[in-house]
Design a protein around this motif. Structure first.
Motif, PDB file in Angstrom:
ATOM      1  N   THR A  14      32.047  44.489  45.644  1.00 44.38           N
ATOM      2  CA  THR A  14      31.114  44.559  45.092  1.00 44.38           C
ATOM      3  C   THR A  14      29.315  44.907  45.407  1.00 44.38           C
ATOM      4  O   THR A  14      28.695  45.371  45.020  1.00 44.38           O
ATOM      5  CB  THR A  14      31.258  43.256  44.734  1.00 44.38           C
ATOM      6  OG1 THR A  14      32.114  43.216  43.975  1.00 44.38           O
ATOM      7  CG2 THR A  14      30.036  42.467  43.603  1.00 44.38           C
ATOM      8  N   SER A 134      34.108  38.528  41.861  1.00 46.88           N
ATOM      9  CA  SER A 134      33.248  40.433  42.077  1.00 46.88           C
ATOM     10  C   SER A 134      32.674  39.589  40.607  1.00 46.88           C
ATOM     11  O   SER A 134      30.922  39.525  41.212  1.00 46.88           O
ATOM     12  CB  SER A 134      33.890  41.091  41.251  1.00 46.88           C
ATOM     13  OG  SER A 134      33.265  42.579  41.466  1.00 46.88           O
ATOM     14  N   MET A 135      32.591  38.727  39.932  1.00 42.15           N
ATOM     15  CA  MET A 135      31.177  38.734  38.763  1.00 42.15           C
ATOM     16  C   MET A 135      30.784  37.686  39.719  1.00 42.15           C
ATOM     17  O   MET A 135      29.773  37.375  39.544  1.00 42.15           O
ATOM     18  CB  MET A 135      31.725  38.086  37.181  1.00 42.15           C
ATOM     19  CG  MET A 135      31.267  37.205  36.932  1.00 42.15           C
ATOM     20  SD  MET A 135      32.169  36.094  35.485  1.00 42.15           S
ATOM     21  CE  MET A 135      33.094  35.021  36.111  1.00 42.15           C
ATOM     22  N   THR A 137      29.938  37.350  42.608  1.00 44.58           N
ATOM     23  CA  THR A 137      28.870  37.837  43.563  1.00 44.58           C
ATOM     24  C   THR A 137      28.035  38.339  42.973  1.00 44.58           C
ATOM     25  O   THR A 137      26.943  38.492  42.920  1.00 44.58           O
ATOM     26  CB  THR A 137      29.970  39.396  44.374  1.00 44.58           C
ATOM     27  OG1 THR A 137      30.680  38.627  45.700  1.00 44.58           O
ATOM     28  CG2 THR A 137      28.811  39.982  46.067  1.00 44.58           C
ATOM     29  N   PHE A 138      27.771  39.425  41.619  1.00 44.44           N
ATOM     30  CA  PHE A 138      26.803  39.767  41.356  1.00 44.44           C
ATOM     31  C   PHE A 138      25.577  38.495  40.447  1.00 44.44           C
ATOM     32  O   PHE A 138      24.657  39.285  40.445  1.00 44.44           O
ATOM     33  CB  PHE A 138      27.923  40.219  39.340  1.00 44.44           C
ATOM     34  CG  PHE A 138      28.443  41.545  39.735  1.00 44.44           C
ATOM     35  CD1 PHE A 138      27.842  42.549  41.136  1.00 44.44           C
ATOM     36  CD2 PHE A 138      29.998  41.797  39.295  1.00 44.44           C
ATOM     37  CE1 PHE A 138      29.257  43.237  40.879  1.00 44.44           C
ATOM     38  CE2 PHE A 138      30.578  42.761  39.402  1.00 44.44           C
ATOM     39  CZ  PHE A 138      30.197  43.703  39.997  1.00 44.44           C
ATOM     40  N   LEU A 139      26.706  37.507  40.288  1.00 44.29           N
ATOM     41  CA  LEU A 139      25.612  35.911  39.945  1.00 44.29           C
ATOM     42  C   LEU A 139      24.706  36.245  41.668  1.00 44.29           C
ATOM     43  O   LEU A 139      23.779  35.719  41.261  1.00 44.29           O
ATOM     44  CB  LEU A 139      26.218  35.253  39.400  1.00 44.29           C
ATOM     45  CG  LEU A 139      25.353  33.962  39.086  1.00 44.29           C
ATOM     46  CD1 LEU A 139      24.588  34.614  37.809  1.00 44.29           C
ATOM     47  CD2 LEU A 139      26.780  32.618  38.399  1.00 44.29           C
ATOM     48  N   ALA A 229      23.682  44.620  38.367  1.00 44.74           N
ATOM     49  CA  ALA A 229      24.206  43.366  39.502  1.00 44.74           C
ATOM     50  C   ALA A 229      24.562  42.513  37.696  1.00 44.74           C
ATOM     51  O   ALA A 229      25.769  41.922  38.021  1.00 44.74           O
ATOM     52  CB  ALA A 229      23.005  42.074  40.038  1.00 44.74           C
ATOM     53  N   MET A 233      28.202  42.039  36.747  1.00 47.55           N
ATOM     54  CA  MET A 233      28.242  41.218  36.147  1.00 47.55           C
ATOM     55  C   MET A 233      29.408  40.711  34.820  1.00 47.55           C
ATOM     56  O   MET A 233      30.492  40.144  34.643  1.00 47.55           O
ATOM     57  CB  MET A 233      27.612  40.068  36.612  1.00 47.55           C
ATOM     58  CG  MET A 233      28.319  38.867  36.417  1.00 47.55           C
ATOM     59  SD  MET A 233      27.028  37.588  36.136  1.00 47.55           S
ATOM     60  CE  MET A 233      26.185  37.553  34.963  1.00 47.55           C
ATOM     61  N   SER A 236      32.700  42.596  35.042  1.00 52.41           N
ATOM     62  CA  SER A 236      33.395  41.655  35.657  1.00 52.41           C
ATOM     63  C   SER A 236      34.291  40.783  35.072  1.00 52.41           C
ATOM     64  O   SER A 236      35.141  40.335  35.014  1.00 52.41           O
ATOM     65  CB  SER A 236      32.902  41.832  37.458  1.00 52.41           C
ATOM     66  OG  SER A 236      32.528  41.990  37.579  1.00 52.41           O
TER      67      SER A 236
END
Length: 380
Positions: A14, A134-135, A137-139, A229, A233, A236
């Protein structure tokens, strides 16, 4: 163990995916053709996934999986410290070796350890957990970018270091021995032909999404790192919610119908990518495409029901090689085509999805038996 492996892999990947397009364009100064070459370089270790069998002579699948997680994390962590085209190629190769070896042995472990009757549902839960992280990580990347204006290098290093740390933690797990001893030689059988074909086409389709859907958002619609990102997110989040239901749905309707639904939807999505002009519509397509990715569980279910018990490891490693045959040369060729018109890239994707649909329609028919040589097996 399977959940932690999935989480470690998804955090590293990610972080790499969110930043790589902006890092490639803004920091390294790469063109669409250069990115195409990069994606081809990234897939070369996938083409050589069958060589993981050599490692299985000296170590268990679980130990190889842990080593692969560590290699993946290391490759991602050093990426930002090599801000040149060839440096990017080098770090990508390292992370790719870890990723593809991990995918090969992890698929084998999952197939052997999870029960057949609820295999899709179990895979859905594992992937849902990975999608959740993964979400997260995006956040984390969004917050770090907006509030602290962190660099590409810091994002690469943090995600890679977390992955590597989880690999160290996985060393503490006792080795899990599967009931059936696996072949450590390369095995090719005609009865797996349909699976080989769908795996090949899946690899081609995946490359178009991974290599060019994100690039479209950056080059045509001007998405920044925080915007990418945010898109990842949302994707995800949608996938996290959808995956357990998709898994149960596949168990209920069967892998054939699930594959037909997946490929029919992909034809429409790729056609839409080619002609979309609104960035919100393009983002919606990206999210829908991510959800459709969930139906790839159906191909894993087909794999589990088709492969002989003592050939899981061998066929899993071979399938990743087949999956990456197109992946090695396709990004490079499509990167050149991209320079003439990005629409042709996604029209190619719709054609690949249509071919997959036609192949999936043969499953369970006389054509399927003839292609896979089941008639000859029955005579024997």
């Amino acid at each position: 163990m399977l959940v932690i492996i999935a989480i470690a892999s998804v955090i590293a990947n990610t972080g790499w995916r969110v930043v790589m397009n902006n890092f490639a364009v803004d920091t390294v100064g790469m063109t669409g053709a250069d990115v195409g070459i990069l994606q081809s370089v990234r897939e070369i270790p996938g083409l050589l996934s069958f060589t993981v069998l050599f490692l299985l002579f000296i170590a268990s699948e679980q130990k190889v999986a842990v080593l692969s997680v560590a290699t993946l994390g290391l490759g991602v962590a050093v990426t930002g410290y090599l801000p040149s085209i060839y440096g990017f190629y080098f770090s990508t190769t390292i992370m790719s070796i870890g990723f593809h070896y991990l995918e090969a042995v992890n698929k084998s472990l999952s197939t052997q350890l999870l029960a057949t009757e609820d295999f899709s549902e179990s895979m859905g839960k594992i992937r849902s957990a990975a999608s959740f992280f993964s979400m997260v990580t995006f956040l984390g990347i969004m917050v770090a970018s907006y509030l602290f204006n962190v660099s590409d290098r810091a994002i690469f290093f943090t995600c890679g270091a977390i992955c590597f740390s989880l690999a160290v933690y996985l060393i503490t797990f006792r080795d899990t021995h599967t009931e059936v001893k696996q072949h450590t030689k390369l095995i090719v059988r005609r009865e797996y032909t349909t699976y080989y074909i769908l795996t090949f086409l899946s690899g081609a389709r995946r490359q178009i999404f991974v290599a060019f859907a994100g690039l479209l958002m950056v080059t045509k619609f001007g998405y920044t790192i925080p915007m990418m990102a945010a898109l990842f997110m949302i994707s995800s989040l949608a996938t996290t919610v959808a995956l357990p239901y998709v898994g149960r749905f596949i168990d209920r309707i069967g892998e054939r119908r699930a594959l037909i639904i997946e490929y029919a939807a992909l034809v429409l999505v790729f056609l839409s990518y080619a002609f979309v002009d609104d960035h919100y519509a393009a983002a919606a397509l990206y999210v829908i495409d991510s959800i459709i990715f969930s139906f790839a569980i159906a191909l894993n279910t087909y794999f589990k029901k088709t492969i002989r018990e003592d050939e899981v490891a061998s066929t899993a490693s071979l399938s990743f090689t087949i999956n990456h045959v197109a992946a090695v040369f396709l990004p490079f060729l499509l990167g050149i085509i991209w320079m003439s018109g990005y629409q042709w890239v996604f029209l190619t994707g719709s054609l690949i999805a249509l071919t997959s649909l036609l192949v999936s329609l043969t499953i369970g028919t006389k054509w399927h038996q003839r292609i896979n040589g089941f008639e000859e097996l029955q005579k024997q």
